[in-house]
Design an enzyme around this catalytic site. Structure first.
Site, PDB file in Angstrom:
ATOM      1  N   ASP A 275       0.864  -1.170   0.000  1.00  0.00           N
ATOM      2  CA  ASP A 275       0.000   0.000   0.000  1.00  0.00           C
ATOM      3  C   ASP A 275       0.914   1.238   0.000  1.00  0.00           C
ATOM      4  O   ASP A 275       2.135   1.146   0.150  1.00  0.00           O
ATOM      5  CB  ASP A 275      -0.967  -0.011   1.202  1.00  0.00           C
ATOM      6  CG  ASP A 275      -2.177   0.891   0.933  1.00  0.00           C
ATOM      7  OD1 ASP A 275      -2.147   1.655  -0.051  1.00  0.00           O
ATOM      8  OD2 ASP A 275      -3.157   0.836   1.701  1.00  0.00           O
ATOM      9  N   TYR A 276       0.310   2.372  -0.175  1.00  0.00           N
ATOM     10  CA  TYR A 276       0.978   3.674  -0.312  1.00  0.00           C
ATOM     11  C   TYR A 276       2.015   3.915   0.797  1.00  0.00           C
ATOM     12  O   TYR A 276       1.641   4.063   1.967  1.00  0.00           O
ATOM     13  CB  TYR A 276      -0.111   4.732  -0.217  1.00  0.00           C
ATOM     14  CG  TYR A 276       0.108   6.032  -0.926  1.00  0.00           C
ATOM     15  CD1 TYR A 276      -0.480   6.272  -2.153  1.00  0.00           C
ATOM     16  CD2 TYR A 276       0.850   7.050  -0.351  1.00  0.00           C
ATOM     17  CE1 TYR A 276      -0.331   7.491  -2.800  1.00  0.00           C
ATOM     18  CE2 TYR A 276       1.019   8.263  -0.989  1.00  0.00           C
ATOM     19  CZ  TYR A 276       0.419   8.475  -2.220  1.00  0.00           C
ATOM     20  OH  TYR A 276       0.564   9.686  -2.848  1.00  0.00           O
TER      21      TYR A 276
END
Ligand code: BGC
Length: 751
Positions: A275-276
């Site tokens: 994820d980011y």
């Protein structure tokens, strides 16, 4: 078509099989180029975290980029792809990913809404439409489905998933994967899906985003992991890690999760993206510096680093120091190249860059029609006293409330490709529906929230909700004046789009104060009031349930929400949605979910309080609306549950049948639900578990027999040793229109 420059650089993939082709390519790649494939920077177009990247063009030319995140429009994507293909040494095409969550430009209901349809064909179709539109705009990879089981409605991201149930969540996960990926990933209108957020992200403590999770492996395997597993079994091409920790180690650095479970047990053969900035966030988690956490992630089984550039900037050093292996880098690089191969990008890097497609494939009339029909299937009728709904299209109708004419709020959270101008408001939908047969009188009546700070926090994407000219009292007064002139009031209220979704958690999940005051004032007019409720989560509606005669929960219905709401309010469509998540009476009951355990001191059904029982002094254990609940404009009567056997052995099958009669005067669809309770087990078992559902359309006055076939597969669970098997004994079979009101019968099933 393959560009000449491209063919000069990479061999023709058609000549060999995937492995031979990638072997050949990887032989020609430098270490830096391999690490470059593992790097997924953001385009800067749409920023969904705290960090963004710079200098992307140069990095692409230098072979330091594997794909790009959230870049919008086919022209831009084509230009960027051209740089990769023509100006980087090997011309390896990029993969373009985006948060295509509930539709692309044509936006469908939020995922929690879609799950309420209990209609897998419809969900698959919505993902199919999203894939067609996204691929027409250059996107070949969707960061969806989000399948995190969530039982805490304070958590804003509950809106993005399918709710609290692992069985429903699994079916929904499969439907999305089928919809996005179709039967051939290399087609130019199918895209790679990415199941997320692996794993347990929905179990954040106290419903606060990014917070710690901690749970037993039994709970993980039986309740939280099944939807991810289902997506893998359905062939999902990629998996996104989650921000939270799992068993003391952040998911992004958790080898047990990423390799032992995902690859060794589940045979996942796609690639894993973080994820980011999730690798970098392991520094704050307390796992070490960037070099350490990047090595940890690679060794855990992560293949691609979203935004953070930890892989790009530290893996070479870690390799020199012997902290990671060349084989580890090669493996990650290979998995990403394989995905590109399967998407057909080596054959034609511009496969998803046909600049003529947006004109014909995006926001088409047909897509709008599908979006409208889909939205109407997701609305859940929570109350309808004296059959107030559907309304007649005559007389004067007061349409009141901060969401009645709020174009920007129709699509709901995570709608990064939507064109808000295309969204149909409720006011527009109503006017179109009634024509000149009825008068629609509109007043805003209140702000969504009255707190300036809160208003700015829920307007990150530029959708301010506050009226800065009129005071709350003025707005209310105007609405009451309008309402007094009408025969019926439709109050369109609830949450702003950005009050749910990422980083939008609430500790108080009731209707914001000024809206509640408006409702009270509207009730005082003595006119009948219908509440049309926009929400991205279960709200506490105890007061509303008591005082408002009709409540239609419409979640966020997407670009066609206004039309779809009018279709239901005026009876063109009979609502059939059912809640995929429990609505509590009070926030203090959370987590509250239907498939809970018994405890050693269960409260007797129907009781409020008994000393030394598992209960509260100040609220009953009951939900306000149970899982699976939803009314119709008609009524459905259930007959007795009929089982074809009461004793079974081994691999026999059981048929459970029930007659369902539409006892009202309107045709309608009912979602008939099958639950099973395993009465005695080697570990404690839930009081009931959803094991099947069927959406059946029944004409007024008609009866349909609905049958479920039950096999030992439906009885299986992960035991203490995490072995997936069933145990003989007594089972209660339950069938009904929601998880509370069921017909039941017992059976004995021997091994
Ligand atoms: C979210 C993901 C999303 C990613 C890319 C993150 O903040 O948690 O769900 O896919 O951003 O935009």
């Amino acid at each position: 078509m393959i560009l000449t420059t491209c063919t000069q650089k990479i061999d023709d993939p058609v000549k060999g099989d995937m492995t031979t082709f990638i072997d050949g390519l990887m032989k020609r790649m430098t270490l830096q180029e391999k690490i470059g494939q593992l790097n997924l920077p953001g385009s800067g177009d749409i920023i969904t975290g705290q960090t963004s990247n710079s200098d992307i063009g140069k990095r692409i030319k230098d072979g330091q980029v594997g794909g790009l995140l959230n870049i919008k429009s086919v022209d831009k994507i084509r230009d960027v792809q051209k740089v990769a293909v023509e100006e980087s040494r090997l011309g390896i095409p990029l993969i373009f990913g985006m948060d295509v969550i509930h539709g692309y430009q044509t936006t469908f209901p939020i995922p929690l809404g879609l799950a309420s349809s209990f209609d897998m064909a419809l969900i698959e179709q919505s993902a199919r439409v999203a894939a067609v539109e996204a691929s027409a705009d250059g996107i070949c990879w969707a960061f969806s489905p989000m399948v995190d089981i969530a039982r805490d409605p304070r958590w804003g991201r509950i809106a993005e998933g399918a709710g609290e149930d692992p069985y429903l969540g699994s079916r929904v996960a499969e439907a999305y994967v089928r919809g996005y990926q179709g039967d051939d990933l290399a087609k130019n209108n199918t895209i790679l899906a990415c199941v997320k957020h692996y794993a347990l992200y929905g179990a954040a403590e106290a419903g606060r985003d990014y917070n710690t999770t901690d749970m037993s492996r039994i709970r993980m395997f039986n309740e939280y992991l099944p939807p991810y597993h289902a997506a893998v079994k359905a062939g999902v091409g990629s998996v996104m890690t989650s921000f939270n920790e799992v068993d003391g180690i952040p998911a992004t650095g958790n080898r047990w999760l990423m390799t032992e479970v995902l690859r060794d047990q589940w045979d996942f053969n796609g690639f894993v993206v973080t994820d980011y900035t999730a690798i970098n966030e392991m520094i704050a988690h307390g796992m070490g510096d960037l070099q350490t956490v990047s090595a940890l992630a690679l060794k855990a089984g992560v293949d691609m680093d979203m935004i953070g550039e930890g892989f790009l900037t530290t893996l070479e050093q870690s390799l020199k120091e012997g902290k990671i292996t060349q084989a580890g880098i090669d493996q990650a690089c290979r998995r990403i190249l394989e995905a590109k191969y399967k998407l057909g990008l080596f054959e034609d890097p511009y496969r998803y860059c046909d600049t003529s497609r947006p004109g014909t494939d995006i926001a088409t009339g047909e897509h709008n029609r599908i979006a409208r029909e889909t939205a109407a299937q997701t609305f859940v009728l929570l109350k309808n006293e004296d059959q107030l709904l559907p309304l007649n299209d005559k007389g004067r109708i007061a349409l009141v409330g901060p969401l009645a004419d709020s174009r920007d709020n129709m699509a709901g959270m995570w709608s990064v490709a939507v064109d808000h101008d295309e969204s149909v408001t409720v006011l527009e939908g109503f006017k179109e529906a009634v024509g000149d047969r009825a008068g629609i009188l509109y007043a805003k009546g209140s702000n969504i929230v009255d707190d300036k700070d809160l208003d700015s926090w829920i307007s990150t994407w530029g959708r301010p909700t506050m009226d800065t000219v009129r005071t709350a009292g003025e707005l209310r007064k105007e609405a009451v004046a309008v309402a007094s002139k009408c025969d019926v009031i439709v109050a369109v209220m609830g949450e702003a789009a950005e009050m749910s979704g990422e980083s939008s958690c609430r500790s108080d999940i009731s209707l914001p104060g000024s809206q509640r005051q408006l409702l009270e004032a509207l009730l005082e007019t003595g006119k009948p009031v219908v509440l049309v409720l926009f929400t991205g989560r279960p709200l506490t509606l105890t007061w509303e349930q008591k005082h408002i005669p009709a409540i239609l929960n419409v979640w966020f219905g997407g670009t066609q929400a206004g039309n779809a709401i009018a279709d239901v309010i005026f009876g063109k469509v009979n609502p059939s949605g059912k809640l995929p998540v429990t609505f509590p009476q009070q926030v203090g009951q959370i987590p509250l979910y239907y498939n809970h355990k018994s405890t050693g001191r269960p409260l007797e059904e129907g009781d409020w309080y008994q000393k030394y029982r598992s209960n509260y002094l100040d609220v009953t254990n009951d939900p306000l609306y149970p899982f699976g609940f939803g009314l119709s404009f008609t009524r459905f009567g259930y007959g007795d549950l009929v089982l074809d056997k009461t004793r079974l052995t081994g691999e026999q099958t059981l048929t459970a049948s029930i007659e369902v009669t539409n006892t009202g005067a309107i045709d309608g669809a009912e979602i008939v639900q099958l639950y099973i309770r395993d009465l005695v087990g080697s570990i404690t078992r839930p009081v009931k578990e959803l094991k099947g559902f069927q959406k059946v359309f029944i004409k007024a006055g008609e009866t349909r027999t609905v049958s479920f076939t039950i096999t030992p597969e439906d009885l299986k669970f992960y035991n203490y040793n995490l072995v997936y098997d069933w145990e003989p004994g007594e089972f209660v079979i339950m069938v009904g229109g929601n998880s509370r009101d069921v017909e039941s019968a017992s059976i004995i099933w021997e091994k």
